[in-house]
Design a protein around this motif. Structure first.
Motif, PDB file in Angstrom:
ATOM      1  N   ARG A 107     -22.372   2.854 -24.031  1.00 34.52           N
ATOM      2  CA  ARG A 107     -21.192   2.300 -23.195  1.00 34.52           C
ATOM      3  C   ARG A 107     -21.713   1.496 -21.854  1.00 34.52           C
ATOM      4  O   ARG A 107     -23.000   1.721 -21.574  1.00 34.52           O
ATOM      5  CB  ARG A 107     -20.432   3.322 -22.778  1.00 34.52           C
ATOM      6  N   PHE A 108     -20.947   0.471 -21.326  1.00 29.52           N
ATOM      7  CA  PHE A 108     -21.385  -0.144 -20.367  1.00 29.52           C
ATOM      8  C   PHE A 108     -22.084   0.638 -19.211  1.00 29.52           C
ATOM      9  O   PHE A 108     -23.097   0.275 -18.722  1.00 29.52           O
ATOM     10  CB  PHE A 108     -20.236  -1.120 -19.784  1.00 29.52           C
ATOM     11  N   ASN A 109     -21.192   1.595 -18.705  1.00 33.57           N
ATOM     12  CA  ASN A 109     -21.709   2.377 -17.488  1.00 33.57           C
ATOM     13  C   ASN A 109     -23.141   3.155 -17.751  1.00 33.57           C
ATOM     14  O   ASN A 109     -23.768   3.351 -17.086  1.00 33.57           O
ATOM     15  CB  ASN A 109     -20.820   3.156 -16.853  1.00 33.57           C
ATOM     16  N   ASP A 110     -23.355   3.534 -19.078  1.00 35.64           N
ATOM     17  CA  ASP A 110     -24.451   4.156 -19.572  1.00 35.64           C
ATOM     18  C   ASP A 110     -25.688   3.134 -19.481  1.00 35.64           C
ATOM     19  O   ASP A 110     -26.630   3.575 -19.012  1.00 35.64           O
ATOM     20  CB  ASP A 110     -24.171   4.756 -20.890  1.00 35.64           C
ATOM     21  N   ILE A 111     -25.574   1.879 -19.767  1.00 36.58           N
ATOM     22  CA  ILE A 111     -26.479   1.118 -19.750  1.00 36.58           C
ATOM     23  C   ILE A 111     -26.824   0.793 -18.330  1.00 36.58           C
ATOM     24  O   ILE A 111     -27.982   0.855 -17.940  1.00 36.58           O
ATOM     25  CB  ILE A 111     -26.189  -0.314 -20.396  1.00 36.58           C
ATOM     26  N   LYS A 112     -25.869   0.570 -17.460  1.00 37.57           N
ATOM     27  CA  LYS A 112     -25.978   0.292 -15.828  1.00 37.57           C
ATOM     28  C   LYS A 112     -26.929   1.585 -15.412  1.00 37.57           C
ATOM     29  O   LYS A 112     -27.744   1.288 -14.680  1.00 37.57           O
ATOM     30  CB  LYS A 112     -24.830   0.135 -15.376  1.00 37.57           C
ATOM     31  N   ARG A 113     -26.578   2.784 -15.674  1.00 39.85           N
ATOM     32  CA  ARG A 113     -27.018   3.849 -15.119  1.00 39.85           C
ATOM     33  C   ARG A 113     -28.569   4.007 -15.495  1.00 39.85           C
ATOM     34  O   ARG A 113     -29.568   4.358 -14.939  1.00 39.85           O
ATOM     35  CB  ARG A 113     -26.373   5.165 -15.325  1.00 39.85           C
ATOM     36  N   THR A 114     -28.781   3.765 -16.953  1.00 39.11           N
ATOM     37  CA  THR A 114     -30.217   3.917 -17.590  1.00 39.11           C
ATOM     38  C   THR A 114     -31.102   2.718 -16.888  1.00 39.11           C
ATOM     39  O   THR A 114     -32.159   3.282 -16.556  1.00 39.11           O
ATOM     40  CB  THR A 114     -30.215   3.616 -18.941  1.00 39.11           C
ATOM     41  N   ILE A 122     -29.529  -3.191 -11.576  1.00 38.36           N
ATOM     42  CA  ILE A 122     -28.891  -4.236 -11.998  1.00 38.36           C
ATOM     43  C   ILE A 122     -27.206  -4.140 -11.506  1.00 38.36           C
ATOM     44  O   ILE A 122     -26.549  -3.160 -11.581  1.00 38.36           O
ATOM     45  CB  ILE A 122     -28.860  -4.215 -13.535  1.00 38.36           C
ATOM     46  N   SER A 123     -26.889  -5.265 -11.260  1.00 34.27           N
ATOM     47  CA  SER A 123     -25.617  -5.151 -10.967  1.00 34.27           C
ATOM     48  C   SER A 123     -24.512  -5.427 -11.953  1.00 34.27           C
ATOM     49  O   SER A 123     -25.050  -5.616 -12.994  1.00 34.27           O
ATOM     50  CB  SER A 123     -25.277  -6.638  -9.868  1.00 34.27           C
ATOM     51  N   GLN A 124     -23.201  -4.901 -11.781  1.00 30.91           N
ATOM     52  CA  GLN A 124     -22.125  -4.892 -12.658  1.00 30.91           C
ATOM     53  C   GLN A 124     -22.040  -6.620 -13.269  1.00 30.91           C
ATOM     54  O   GLN A 124     -21.996  -6.658 -14.341  1.00 30.91           O
ATOM     55  CB  GLN A 124     -20.909  -4.553 -12.312  1.00 30.91           C
ATOM     56  N   GLN A 125     -21.808  -7.321 -12.200  1.00 26.23           N
ATOM     57  CA  GLN A 125     -21.961  -8.845 -12.710  1.00 26.23           C
ATOM     58  C   GLN A 125     -22.970  -9.246 -13.580  1.00 26.23           C
ATOM     59  O   GLN A 125     -22.816  -9.788 -14.517  1.00 26.23           O
ATOM     60  CB  GLN A 125     -21.922  -9.564 -11.555  1.00 26.23           C
ATOM     61  N   MET A 126     -24.268  -8.995 -13.158  1.00 29.74           N
ATOM     62  CA  MET A 126     -25.545  -9.408 -14.053  1.00 29.74           C
ATOM     63  C   MET A 126     -25.620  -8.679 -15.307  1.00 29.74           C
ATOM     64  O   MET A 126     -25.840  -9.256 -16.282  1.00 29.74           O
ATOM     65  CB  MET A 126     -26.773  -9.205 -13.139  1.00 29.74           C
ATOM     66  N   LEU A 127     -25.252  -7.370 -15.432  1.00 30.77           N
ATOM     67  CA  LEU A 127     -25.107  -6.584 -16.600  1.00 30.77           C
ATOM     68  C   LEU A 127     -23.994  -7.397 -17.709  1.00 30.77           C
ATOM     69  O   LEU A 127     -24.432  -7.542 -18.781  1.00 30.77           O
ATOM     70  CB  LEU A 127     -24.781  -5.071 -16.277  1.00 30.77           C
ATOM     71  N   ALA A 128     -23.070  -7.478 -17.126  1.00 28.97           N
ATOM     72  CA  ALA A 128     -22.012  -8.211 -18.015  1.00 28.97           C
ATOM     73  C   ALA A 128     -22.284  -9.380 -18.411  1.00 28.97           C
ATOM     74  O   ALA A 128     -21.887  -9.981 -19.578  1.00 28.97           O
ATOM     75  CB  ALA A 128     -20.512  -8.384 -16.983  1.00 28.97           C
ATOM     76  N   ARG A 129     -22.867 -10.200 -17.486  1.00 39.22           N
ATOM     77  CA  ARG A 129     -23.421 -11.655 -17.951  1.00 39.22           C
ATOM     78  C   ARG A 129     -24.421 -11.671 -18.964  1.00 39.22           C
ATOM     79  O   ARG A 129     -24.313 -12.474 -20.040  1.00 39.22           O
ATOM     80  CB  ARG A 129     -23.832 -12.444 -16.685  1.00 39.22           C
ATOM     81  N   TRP A 167     -33.651  -8.703 -17.537  1.00 40.09           N
ATOM     82  CA  TRP A 167     -32.599  -7.673 -17.700  1.00 40.09           C
ATOM     83  C   TRP A 167     -32.429  -7.813 -19.311  1.00 40.09           C
ATOM     84  O   TRP A 167     -31.989  -6.702 -19.666  1.00 40.09           O
ATOM     85  CB  TRP A 167     -31.342  -8.168 -16.932  1.00 40.09           C
ATOM     86  N   THR A 168     -32.654  -8.752 -19.973  1.00 39.38           N
ATOM     87  CA  THR A 168     -32.578  -8.735 -21.653  1.00 39.38           C
ATOM     88  C   THR A 168     -33.434  -7.783 -22.072  1.00 39.38           C
ATOM     89  O   THR A 168     -33.025  -7.072 -22.605  1.00 39.38           O
ATOM     90  CB  THR A 168     -32.801 -10.152 -21.925  1.00 39.38           C
ATOM     91  N   VAL A 169     -34.608  -7.722 -21.503  1.00 38.07           N
ATOM     92  CA  VAL A 169     -35.703  -7.114 -21.916  1.00 38.07           C
ATOM     93  C   VAL A 169     -35.403  -5.344 -21.797  1.00 38.07           C
ATOM     94  O   VAL A 169     -35.387  -4.488 -22.637  1.00 38.07           O
ATOM     95  CB  VAL A 169     -37.134  -7.252 -21.278  1.00 38.07           C
ATOM     96  N   MET A 170     -34.740  -5.083 -20.661  1.00 42.30           N
ATOM     97  CA  MET A 170     -34.415  -3.807 -20.144  1.00 42.30           C
ATOM     98  C   MET A 170     -33.051  -3.354 -21.003  1.00 42.30           C
ATOM     99  O   MET A 170     -33.204  -2.399 -21.334  1.00 42.30           O
ATOM    100  CB  MET A 170     -33.868  -3.821 -18.727  1.00 42.30           C
ATOM    101  N   ILE A 171     -32.103  -4.284 -21.325  1.00 42.84           N
ATOM    102  CA  ILE A 171     -31.026  -3.819 -22.115  1.00 42.84           C
ATOM    103  C   ILE A 171     -31.261  -3.725 -23.454  1.00 42.84           C
ATOM    104  O   ILE A 171     -30.931  -2.637 -24.269  1.00 42.84           O
ATOM    105  CB  ILE A 171     -29.898  -5.031 -21.868  1.00 42.84           C
TER     106      ILE A 171
END
Length: 125
Positions: free
Chosen positions: A41-48, A52-59, A27-31
């Motif tokens: 923005r958060f949701n843009d990262i999540k969509r891209t 990834i779950s919202q919790q894992m992205l936030a963490r 997930w770090t690599v993907m982010i």
């Protein structure tokens, strides 16, 4: 009682382990790859990224922020908009991550072939 002195190599390995654990996380690599082009923005990262779950992205974003690789900027709008961007340190990780991605792309067919051969050899037994 005998006191033992910690092995300096063990101490260094322990220090590296935490950093490598973070930067070696998928997930770090993907982010980092997602943020190379521009802040998002958060949701843009999540969509891209997808998957990834919202919790894992936030963490993961929180861990990257803690380690100085990502900045989190809150824009004073209603509702507040939060934007994430790579820091100079995070940007310096982009080159090695791209190189790793290039290596994976160049060898993925070979790896998949090896996996298939291995799996077939195990299922015949």
């Amino acid at each position: 009682m005998e006191l033992t002195v910690p092995d300096p190599i063990h101490i260094e390995c322990s220090r590296f382990s935490g950093v490598l654990g973070l930067i070696g996380d998928k997930w770090t690599v993907m982010i980092v790859l997602t943020l190379i082009e521009r802040p998002r923005r958060f949701n843009d990262i999540k969509r891209t990224i997808g998957g990834i779950s919202q919790q894992m992205l936030a963490r993961t974003l929180r861990a990257l922020e803690r380690d100085g690789m990502v900045t989190r900027t809150v824009h004073p709008t209603v509702p507040p908009q939060v934007e994430y961007a790579l820091t100079v340190l995070g940007g310096s990780l982009a080159g090695p991550i791209r190189a790793l991605g290039d290596w994976a792309g160049a060898h993925i067919a070979e790896i998949e072939g090896s996996r298939s051969t291995f799996d077939k050899s195990r299922s015949i037994s």
